[in-house]
Design an enzyme around this catalytic site. Structure first.
Site, PDB file in Angstrom:
ATOM      1  N   TYR A 203       0.843  -1.192   0.000  1.00 52.10           N
ATOM      2  CA  TYR A 203       0.000   0.000   0.000  1.00 52.10           C
ATOM      3  C   TYR A 203       0.880   1.243   0.000  1.00 52.10           C
ATOM      4  O   TYR A 203       1.354   1.707   1.035  1.00 52.10           O
ATOM      5  CB  TYR A 203      -0.959  -0.001   1.200  1.00 52.10           C
ATOM      6  CG  TYR A 203      -1.922  -1.164   1.229  1.00 52.10           C
ATOM      7  CD1 TYR A 203      -2.165  -1.938   0.083  1.00 52.10           C
ATOM      8  CD2 TYR A 203      -2.616  -1.511   2.377  1.00 52.10           C
ATOM      9  CE1 TYR A 203      -3.045  -3.006   0.102  1.00 52.10           C
ATOM     10  CE2 TYR A 203      -3.511  -2.581   2.401  1.00 52.10           C
ATOM     11  CZ  TYR A 203      -3.701  -3.323   1.260  1.00 52.10           C
ATOM     12  OH  TYR A 203      -4.574  -4.388   1.271  1.00 52.10           O
TER      13      TYR A 203
ATOM     14  N   PHE B 225     -12.848  -5.235   0.636  1.00 53.80           N
ATOM     15  CA  PHE B 225     -13.949  -4.570  -0.085  1.00 53.80           C
ATOM     16  C   PHE B 225     -15.269  -4.815   0.647  1.00 53.80           C
ATOM     17  O   PHE B 225     -16.271  -5.233   0.038  1.00 53.80           O
ATOM     18  CB  PHE B 225     -14.081  -5.058  -1.533  1.00 53.80           C
ATOM     19  CG  PHE B 225     -13.128  -4.431  -2.520  1.00 53.80           C
ATOM     20  CD1 PHE B 225     -12.186  -3.494  -2.142  1.00 53.80           C
ATOM     21  CD2 PHE B 225     -13.191  -4.764  -3.884  1.00 53.80           C
ATOM     22  CE1 PHE B 225     -11.311  -2.919  -3.064  1.00 53.80           C
ATOM     23  CE2 PHE B 225     -12.328  -4.189  -4.811  1.00 53.80           C
ATOM     24  CZ  PHE B 225     -11.382  -3.280  -4.399  1.00 53.80           C
TER      25      PHE B 225
HETATM   26  N1  LIG Z   1      -6.254  -8.658   0.728  1.00 54.03           N
HETATM   27  C1  LIG Z   1      -6.474  -7.988  -0.377  1.00 54.03           C
HETATM   28  O1  LIG Z   1      -6.160  -8.418  -1.480  1.00 54.03           O
HETATM   29  C2  LIG Z   1      -7.138  -6.637  -0.276  1.00 54.03           C
HETATM   30  C3  LIG Z   1      -7.587  -5.972  -1.434  1.00 54.03           C
HETATM   31  C4  LIG Z   1      -8.219  -4.732  -1.279  1.00 54.03           C
HETATM   32  C5  LIG Z   1      -8.384  -4.188  -0.009  1.00 54.03           C
HETATM   33  N2  LIG Z   1      -7.910  -4.840   1.096  1.00 54.03           N
HETATM   34  C6  LIG Z   1      -8.102  -4.325   2.462  1.00 54.03           C
HETATM   35  O2  LIG Z   1      -9.488  -4.068   2.623  1.00 54.03           O
HETATM   36  C7  LIG Z   1      -9.678  -2.754   3.148  1.00 54.03           C
HETATM   37  C8  LIG Z   1     -11.004  -2.201   2.678  1.00 54.03           C
HETATM   38  O3  LIG Z   1     -11.017  -2.129   1.271  1.00 54.03           O
HETATM   39  P1  LIG Z   1     -11.352  -0.811   0.461  1.00 54.03           P
HETATM   40  O4  LIG Z   1     -11.059   0.394   1.274  1.00 54.03           O
HETATM   41  O5  LIG Z   1     -10.683  -0.928  -0.848  1.00 54.03           O
HETATM   42  O6  LIG Z   1     -12.893  -0.986   0.153  1.00 54.03           O
HETATM   43  P2  LIG Z   1     -14.260  -0.712   0.962  1.00 54.03           P
HETATM   44  O7  LIG Z   1     -13.993  -0.589   2.422  1.00 54.03           O
HETATM   45  O8  LIG Z   1     -15.226  -1.714   0.471  1.00 54.03           O
HETATM   46  O9  LIG Z   1     -14.737   0.675   0.360  1.00 54.03           O
HETATM   47  C9  LIG Z   1     -13.974   1.836   0.459  1.00 54.03           C
HETATM   48  C10 LIG Z   1     -14.591   2.834  -0.491  1.00 54.03           C
HETATM   49  O10 LIG Z   1     -15.876   3.203   0.000  1.00 54.03           O
HETATM   50  C11 LIG Z   1     -15.886   4.585   0.350  1.00 54.03           C
HETATM   51  N3  LIG Z   1     -16.526   4.698   1.664  1.00 54.03           N
HETATM   52  C12 LIG Z   1     -16.082   4.268   2.867  1.00 54.03           C
HETATM   53  N4  LIG Z   1     -16.965   4.545   3.845  1.00 54.03           N
HETATM   54  C13 LIG Z   1     -17.994   5.169   3.237  1.00 54.03           C
HETATM   55  C14 LIG Z   1     -19.212   5.712   3.709  1.00 54.03           C
HETATM   56  N5  LIG Z   1     -19.546   5.653   4.998  1.00 54.03           N
HETATM   57  N6  LIG Z   1     -20.054   6.298   2.801  1.00 54.03           N
HETATM   58  C15 LIG Z   1     -19.742   6.364   1.487  1.00 54.03           C
HETATM   59  N7  LIG Z   1     -18.587   5.871   0.985  1.00 54.03           N
HETATM   60  C16 LIG Z   1     -17.728   5.278   1.845  1.00 54.03           C
HETATM   61  C17 LIG Z   1     -14.448   5.040   0.407  1.00 54.03           C
HETATM   62  O11 LIG Z   1     -14.351   6.371  -0.024  1.00 54.03           O
HETATM   63  P3  LIG Z   1     -13.908   7.554   1.023  1.00 54.03           P
HETATM   64  O12 LIG Z   1     -12.457   7.408   1.243  1.00 54.03           O
HETATM   65  O13 LIG Z   1     -14.322   8.778   0.321  1.00 54.03           O
HETATM   66  O14 LIG Z   1     -14.701   7.313   2.274  1.00 54.03           O
HETATM   67  C18 LIG Z   1     -13.803   4.105  -0.603  1.00 54.03           C
HETATM   68  O15 LIG Z   1     -13.949   4.595  -1.920  1.00 54.03           O
HETATM   69  C19 LIG Z   1      -8.453  -1.985   2.639  1.00 54.03           C
HETATM   70  O16 LIG Z   1      -8.189  -0.856   3.443  1.00 54.03           O
HETATM   71  C20 LIG Z   1      -7.378  -3.026   2.751  1.00 54.03           C
HETATM   72  O17 LIG Z   1      -6.881  -3.026   4.084  1.00 54.03           O
HETATM   73  C21 LIG Z   1      -7.296  -6.056   0.971  1.00 54.03           C
END
Ligand SMILES: NC(=O)c1ccc[n+]([C@@H]2O[C@H](COP(=O)([O-])OP(=O)(O)OC[C@H]3O[C@@H](n4cnc5c(N)ncnc54)[C@H](OP(=O)(O)O)[C@@H]3O)[C@@H](O)[C@H]2O)c1
Length: 283
Positions: free
Chosen positions: A67, A212
């Site tokens: 990251y 996600f």
């Molecule tokens: N193991 C893997 O391969 C892998 C892959 C991807 C991710 N991850 C992990 O999973 C975690 C979560 O994934 P992610 O951040 O990509 O996806 P997510 O949590 O599903 O969604 C994040 C997205 O949603 C928005 N968001 C968050 N809270 C919100 C709310 N209350 N209202 C409206 N929009 C909102 C964020 O935008 P804003 O910033 O504008 O809030 C961002 O665009 C990552 O931080 C990482 O640690 C792991």
């Protein structure tokens, strides 16, 4: 739900090996720059966000060396080291970033050893509480990658081992090589294709960490999620997270955001209870 200050502690707790964390964690991927590449535009704001996440009861943070690369781990240490009691940091190794839009697997033993040492240095730790193999590398026998991490655990650099982006078969193989305490796979209300992996985690009594959890924002556009959110005077993000928490007792969602307002909103989801009729709408 909006506006009320509720914390992630309302989600209850979950054991990750011998560690206990609140069942709603924080995904720290988005504290790096756009496309998870390079530095964020406002680094002090990202440090503040991480401190606030812990204050809001998120005592499990998920990050990875890829990251940034190296940015998320570094900012976590800047914001919170020396770490407060109770904070569990899970990081990952096994992906490399040759350029902005590439996420390449590298499960070679020599890479994993280097990656782990880099994470220890950036996080300013002697031992990582949860080290997750980020993704199997088709060019390297899975057993070689997992065996290398098991060896690092025996050497004292890793407290607990987890895997990510695995099939049920790969989870079984990993569990024959080492004690695995968690699986991190993509899963959310709109994408349940890893239900069999979740079931395997439930059977093994290990944590399932859905990445996600908001479908990277896509789950928030679902009509049924919106309908339940309106009914409960909650937001679609809160309903999506409450659904995950209700889905399984081993579920440990890690919503990601770089917005303080979204962070507070997401933490409050821990206190949202879905009724049987809400769950039926979301089924
Ligand atoms: N193991 C893997 O391969 C892998 C892959 C991807 C991710 N991850 C992990 O999973 C975690 C979560 O994934 P992610 O951040 O990509 O996806 P997510 O949590 O599903 O969604 C994040 C997205 O949603 C928005 N968001 C968050 N809270 C919100 C709310 N209350 N209202 C409206 N929009 C909102 C964020 O935008 P804003 O910033 O504008 O809030 C961002 O665009 C990552 O931080 C990482 O640690 C792991």
């Amino acid at each position: 739900m909006t506006g009320a200050l509720r914390t992630a502690a309302a989600a209850g707790t979950l054991r990750v090996g011998d560690l206990t964390v609140n069942r709603l964690g924080f995904g720290a991927m988005r504290v790096a720059g756009p496309d998870i590449w390079g530095d964020p535009k406002d680094r002090p704001a990202m440090r503040k966000l991480l401190v606030r996440a812990f204050e809001l009861g998120h005592n499990f943070f998920d990050t990875a060396d890829s990251y940034g690369p190296n940015v998320s781990e570094t900012i976590i240490a800047e914001a919170l080291h020396p770490y407060p009691a109770g904070l569990v940091i899970g990081t990952k190794g096994g992906l490399v970033r040759p350029s902005r839009h590439r996420w390449d697997e590298d499960g070679r033993p020599e890479h994993l050893r280097r990656a782990l040492d880099g994470s220890l240095k950036r996080l300013r730790l002697e031992r990582i509480d949860l080290y997750q193999f980020h993704a199997p590398d088709t060019r390297v026998p899975f057993a070689d990658s997992m065996g290398t991490l098991a060896e690092a655990q025996r050497a004292g650099k890793i407290r607990h081992l987890g895997v990510s982006n695995v099939t049920v078969k790969q989870l079984e193989e990993a569990r024959r090589i080492a004690c695995i305490v968690s699986v991190q796979n993509e899963y959310n209300i709109e994408n349940r294709s890893d239900d069999p992996v979740l079931a395997a985690c439930e059977k093994a009594g290990i944590a399932f960490i859905p990445w996600f959890p908001l479908g990277a924002g896509r789950a928030l556009r679902s009509a049924k999620v919106k309908r339940v959110a309106t009914r409960l005077n909650a937001t679609p993000a809160q309903v999506s997270l409450a659904w995950l928490l209700a889905r399984s007792p081993v579920m440990l969602p890690i919503p990601g955001t770089n917005s303080l307002a979204h962070l507070e909103e997401n933490a409050a989801a821990a206190a949202l209870t879905l009724s049987p009729s809400d769950l039926a709408t979301l089924a």
